[in-house]
Write an enzyme that holds these catalytic residues in place. Structure first.
Site, PDB file in Angstrom:
ATOM      1  N   GLU A  15      66.460  23.459 152.117  1.00 27.42           N
ATOM      2  CA  GLU A  15      65.611  22.192 151.647  1.00 27.42           C
ATOM      3  C   GLU A  15      65.641  21.113 152.586  1.00 27.42           C
ATOM      4  OE1 GLU A  15      66.020  21.857 147.570  1.00 27.42           O
ATOM      5  OE2 GLU A  15      64.768  23.666 147.309  1.00 27.42           O
TER       6      GLU A  15
ATOM      7  N   ASP B  71      65.796  29.693 140.876  1.00 28.40           N
ATOM      8  CA  ASP B  71      66.002  28.322 140.964  1.00 28.40           C
ATOM      9  C   ASP B  71      65.806  27.721 139.402  1.00 28.40           C
ATOM     10  OD1 ASP B  71      66.440  25.608 141.376  1.00 28.40           O
ATOM     11  OD2 ASP B  71      64.340  25.073 142.413  1.00 28.40           O
TER      12      ASP B  71
ATOM     13  N   GLU C 240      65.086  20.628 134.159  1.00 30.02           N
ATOM     14  CA  GLU C 240      64.042  20.455 134.891  1.00 30.02           C
ATOM     15  C   GLU C 240      62.954  21.259 134.949  1.00 30.02           C
ATOM     16  OE1 GLU C 240      65.572  21.351 139.158  1.00 30.02           O
ATOM     17  OE2 GLU C 240      63.574  21.053 139.925  1.00 30.02           O
TER      18      GLU C 240
HETATM   19  C1  BDP Z   1      65.835  22.479 142.845  1.00 30.02           C
HETATM   20  C2  BDP Z   1      65.486  20.852 142.704  1.00 30.02           C
HETATM   21  C3  BDP Z   1      65.791  20.092 143.773  1.00 30.02           C
HETATM   22  C4  BDP Z   1      67.139  20.423 144.346  1.00 30.02           C
HETATM   23  C5  BDP Z   1      67.395  21.664 144.505  1.00 30.02           C
HETATM   24  C6  BDP Z   1      68.869  22.137 144.829  1.00 30.02           C
HETATM   25  O1  BDP Z   1      63.970  20.910 142.427  1.00 30.02           O
HETATM   26  O2  BDP Z   1      65.507  18.956 143.583  1.00 30.02           O
HETATM   27  O3  BDP Z   1      67.492  19.533 145.303  1.00 30.02           O
HETATM   28  O4  BDP Z   1      67.165  22.696 143.441  1.00 30.02           O
HETATM   29  O5  BDP Z   1      69.432  22.694 143.722  1.00 30.02           O
HETATM   30  O6  BDP Z   1      65.790  22.979 141.652  1.00 30.02           O
HETATM   31  O7  BDP Z   1      69.345  21.762 145.701  1.00 30.02           O
END
Ligand code: BDP
Length: 712
Positions: free
Chosen positions: A325, A399, A427
Site C-alpha cells: 500500500e 484483510d 474496521e
Molecule cells: C487495512 C486498512 C489500512 C491499513 C492496512 C494495513 O484499511 O488502513 O493500513 O489494513 O493493515 O485494513 O496495513
C-alpha cells in the site's frame, strides 16, 4: 507433539478452564442487582472492581491482609492494584502487612524476593511456569490458611495477582485454589495505529492517547491505566504507532518521548515497540539509499538501534509494513522481504530485539488474485529469515473481513516464526457503532485445522510452536483505544480488547468463557443478566455477517469500510473495489478459487484444499469465497442461491432488531448511562442492518432478476 485443546486446558490452565457458565448458575451465589445501579462512564474498563454480590462475604475471610514481597516498581504496582481492588470488591480497606503473616493473608512474591515463597519449596512447580507464569494456591503457612501468589519474576506475580482478582471479580470461590498458568504465546502485543498528528488510522474512539506535544515532561494518567488494562490480561507489549509509519518517530526528540512512555509502562511489563519506516535512512538519515544490502544503510540502522537501546534498554523491536500500500521496502531496491527483515534483525540482535515483519503484501505482479499473493511471496522465502524475525500474518488472506478462511501461511511457513495479527478495532465490522463481539470470530480462526502435519494442526497449535518448532510465538491485535472516556467508543468494543488479551495468553480458551468473564467484570454479576448479555455477544458476529456479507461474500464496501457498496468499481486499484470480489452478473455471483478456477484452494494442505474445492463439502459460510455459483444453484437448505441469500439478509436484520429488544429488556439491570449509550448505538445498528439488506439485495436483484421471496 500437538496439543489437544481440552487436555491442554485441563493440565496447564486449570484455573481458566474451570470458569464455565454452569458453575455460576448452579451455585446461585450472585445477589439481586441493586434497584438502580449507579451511572458509570466505562473508563474503568473491566477493572471496576465492583462488589461481586454474595461472594464478597466469603471472599472477605480469605483476604484480611495483603503482603507483597519485593521492592521493585512492579511490586509497588501490585500492592496498589490489590489495595485498590479489594477496597471496593470487599467494601473495606485491606491493610498491607509485611510482618508475620496471619490467617487470611494474600502473599505475593518470588523465591528471590520472598522468604515465605522460598520456604514453600515449590521449586519444581515454579520451574515449569517460565518467566511469566504464576501459581495461585491456597496454602497453609505456619498452620495459617493463606493464599499464595508465586512466580519466578515480579511480572509473573503481577499476572497472578490479576488472575486472583479476576476470580474475585467474577464471584468465584477463592478458598481452595490450585492454579498454575503460563502463557502459551510469547509476543502478546497491542498494535496501536496512532499517527504523530494525533489521529488514529482506523480508530473509532477519539484521538490518540499519546500526547506528543506534552511528552516527555508531562505524563497523562491514562498511560498508567492503559498499562494496567494491558497487564491485567497478560498483554506484554505495544507497538504505539501506525504501520504506515512516519519516519519522524525514530528522530531523537520523538525517541525521548517514546522513552518516557516506556518508563511508565515498564513496571506493568508492557514493552515498547515501534513501527519503522523502511526508508528511514533516506527520509530521516539523509542517505541516498535504503538498500538493505548497502553497508552505510546497515550502519545507519545499527547506530539507530544503539541510540534506541540507550534510551529504552528493554525496547522490544520494530514492526515493519514494507512494500505494501505504497510503503517503502526492500523490493524498491530489487531485494527480498527476507533481505529487508534481516537488515533490521542484525541491527537489533546485539540488544536482543526482534523484528516483526508483516506479510500483508499484495503486489499485483505476483498473481491476479489478491488473496493468493502473500502466500506466494513468503513461502519462497521460508527459512531465509534471521532467528529474531517473526512474520506477522493477518488471520485471513484478504484483510480483516467479517468472515474469511484462515490464511494459508499458517502451516504454510515451516521454517519461519509466524505470529498472527487480528483486529480488535472493528474496521470492517461496524466500527464503534455496531455491537460485535469478536471472540467467536477469533476462536473460529484459531480452531481452524490447517492439516499442516496431519489432523489437529490447528492455527493455535501452529502459533504455539506445536506443529513446527518456532523461536518466536505470538498473537497481536490492532487495538485502537482512543481518548474517548470509555476508551473504545462502544462499550461492547471493550470486550474485543479484553478477548484479544485473554486469547493471546491462552488461544485455547473458549469465546463463551471470555464473554462471560468480561460481562461479569464490566457490567454485573447478576446471573440472569450475565446469561442474557453473554448470549447477545456470542451471536453478534454471525448476525453482522448475515446482514452484511453472508455465504462467503467479502469486501462489499467502499473507502469508509463501513457502509454497503457492492457496486463499488472505482478505486485506485482493482482489488480495492467490491465488484472485483463479488463478480455479480446475470450468470451468477462469487469468486472461483477452485482447481478449475484460479486455484487459490491449492495453497491449503489436503484435505483442507479438497474440502474447499468441492462445492459439496465447502462450508456454505465460505461458499462464494471459493465458488462462483449460478443464481439458481441449490444450497443445502434446498433453497436456490438467490433465495438463500435473501433469507440471510432478512435473518441478519431481524437478529439486529432482536439484539436491540434484548438490550431494552435489561433496562434497570445495567446503570442507565451505559445502558443508554449502548441503546443509542443499537438504534444505529438496526437502521444500518436494514440499509445493508435493502441496498445489497436491490443491487444483486438487478442481476438475479428475481424478486425477494416472501419471508415467513
Ligand atoms: C487495512 C486498512 C489500512 C491499513 C492496512 C494495513 O484499511 O488502513 O493500513 O489494513 O493493515 O485494513 O496495513
Amino acid at each position: 507433539m500437538k496439543i489437544n485443546r481440552r487436555k491442554f486446558v485441563a493440565v496447564g490452565l486449570a484455573g481458566a478452564a474451570s470458569l464455565c457458565v454452569g458453575r455460576y448458575t448452579s451455585r446461585g451465589m450472585a445477589d439481586e442487582p441493586p434497584v438502580q445501579p449507579l451511572d458509570e462512564d466505562g473508563y474503568k474498563l473491566w477493572l471496576r472492581y465492583a462488589p461481586p454480590g454474595d461472594a464478597a462475604k466469603s471472599h472477605a475471610r480469605f483476604v484480611r491482609q495483603i503482603r507483597v514481597d519485593g521492592t521493585s516498581a512492579t511490586c509497588a504496582a501490585i500492592r496498589d492494584e490489590l489495595r485498590l481492588a479489594t477496597a471496593t470488591l470487599l467494601g473495606t480497606a485491606i491493610p498491607l502487612n509485611d510482618a508475620a503473616p496471619a490467617a487470611g493473608t494474600v502473599v505475593v512474591g518470588t523465591p528471590e524476593t520472598s522468604p515465605l515463597v522460598r520456604n514453600l519449596n515449590w521449586s519444581a512447580d515454579l520451574r515449569a511456569i517460565g518467566n511469566e507464569g504464576f501459581i495461585v494456591r491456597s496454602a497453609r503457612v505456619g498452620r495459617q490458611p493463606m493464599t499464595v501468589v508465586a512466580a519466578n519474576t515480579d511480572l509473573g506475580a503481577f499476572y497472578g495477582a490479576f488472575h486472583f482478582l479476576r476470580l474475585m471479580q467474577t464471584g468465584r470461590p477463592i478458598d481452595k485454589l490450585e492454579i498454575t498458568e503460563r502463557p502459551a504465546l510469547q509476543l502478546r502485543l497491542m498494535n496501536d495505529w496512532d499517527n504523530l498528528d494525533g489521529t488514529i488510522e482506523r480508530g473509532y474512539a477519539g484521538r490518540s492517547l499519546w500526547q506528543w506535544n506534552e511528552l516527555p515532561d508531562k505524563l497523562s494518567p491514562r498511560y498508567v491505566d492503559y498499562a494496567r488494562a494491558c497487564a491485567s490480561i497478560g498483554i506484554n507489549g505495544a507497538v504505539i504507532n501506525n504501520v504506515n509509519a512516519n519516519p519522524q518517530i525514530l528522530a531523537p526528540d520523538y525517541l525521548r518521548k517514546v522513552a518516557a512512555l516506556a518508563n511508565v509502562w515498564r513496571p506493568y511489563g508492557v514493552r515498547m515497540y515501534l513501527s519503522a519506516n523502511f526508508a528511514s535512512p533516506v527520509l530521516l538519515g539523509g542517505l541516498s539509499t535504503a538498500d538493505p544490502l548497502d553497508k552505510t544503510v546497515a550502519d545507519w540502522w545499527k547506530a539507530k538501534a544503539d541510540e534506541i537501546y540507550q534510551l529504552i534498554p528493554d525496547f522490544g523491536g520494530f514492526l515493519v509494513k514494507a512494500n505494501s500500500e505504497g510503503q517503502p521496502g526492500p523490493k524498491t531496491y530489487a531485494r527480498t522481504h527476507a533481505d529487508g527483515a534481516n537488515l533490521l534483525a542484525d541491527a537489533l540482535a546485539p540488544h536482543n530485539g526482534n523484528v516483526i515483519w508483516r506479510a500483508f503484501v499484495y503486489d499485483q505482479d505476483i498473481d491476479p488474485d489478491r488473496v493468493k499473493r502473500a502466500y506466494l511471496e513468503f513461502t519462497r522465502l521460508d527459512g531465509r529469515f534471521r532467528p529474531n524475525v517473526a512474520v506477522q500474518v493477518k488471520n485471513g488472506p484478504l484483510d480483516f473481513q467479517p468472515r474469511e478462511p484462515f490464511h494459508p501461511l499458517f502451516g504454510g511457513l515451516k521454517q519461519t516464526s509466524v505470529i498472527a495479527e487480528i483486529q480488535a478495532t472493528q474496521e470492517y465490522l461496524g466500527q464503534a457503532k455496531h455491537l460485535v463481539y469478536l471472540g467467536t470470530m477469533w476462536t473460529e480462526f484459531l480452531d481452524s485445522d490447517t492439516h499442516a502435519m496431519g489432523g489437529g494442526s490447528t492455527v493455535s497449535n501452529v502459533l504455539a510452536g506445536q506443529v513446527y518448532p518456532s523461536r518466536l510465538t505470538g498473537l497481536v491485535s490492532v487495538t485502537n483505544p482512543g481518548l474517548d472516556t470509555n476508551w473504545c467508543g462502544h462499550h461492547f468494543s471493550q470486550s474485543n480488547w479484553f478477548a484479544f488479551g485473554r486469547l493471546a495468553w491462552n488461544p485455547f480458551l473458549s469465546a463463551g468463557t471470555i464473554a462471560e468473564e468480561w460481562t461479569r467484570m464490566t457490567f454485573t454479576n447478576h446471573d440472569e443478566t450475565v446469561a442474557v448479555i453473554r448470549e447477545m455477544m456470542m451471536g453478534s458476529r454471525e448476525t453482522f455477517v448475515n446482514y452484511t456479507m453472508p455465504l462467503g461474500l467479502h469486501h462489499m464496501i467502499g473507502g469508509d469500510h463501513y457502509a454497503p457498496q457492492p457496486w463499488n468499481n472505482q478505486a485506485p486499484e482493482a482489488d480495492w473495489t467490491a465488484t472485483y470480489y463479488n463478480q455479480a452478473s446475470v450468470e451468477g455471483i462469487g469468486f472461483d478459487r477452485t482447481k478449475n478456477g484460479d486455484r487459490a484452494v491449492e495453497q491449503y494442505f489436503p484435505p483442507v484444499c479438497d474440502m474447499f474445492d468441492d462445492i459439496a463439502t465447502c462450508p456454505e459460510k465460505l461458499l462464494l469465497w471459493f465458488h462462483r455459483c449460478a443464481w439458481d444453484y441449490r444450497t443445502k437448505s434446498g433453497k436456490i442461491l438467490w433465495d438463500a441469500l435473501c433469507a440471510k439478509y432478512y435473518v441478519g436484520a431481524a437478529q439486529a432488531a432482536a439484539l436491540q429488544r434484548t438490550w431494552q429488556s435489561l433496562a434497570g439491570k445495567i446503570d442507565s448511562r451505559r445502558h443508554q449509550e449502548v441503546a443509542d448505538r443499537l438504534a444505529i445498528q438496526v437502521a444500518d442492518s436494514a440499509k445493508w439488506r435493502d441496498q445489497i439485495l436491490a443491487y444483486f436483484g438487478t442481476f438475479s432478476k428475481r424478486p425477494v421471496p416472501a419471508m415467513s
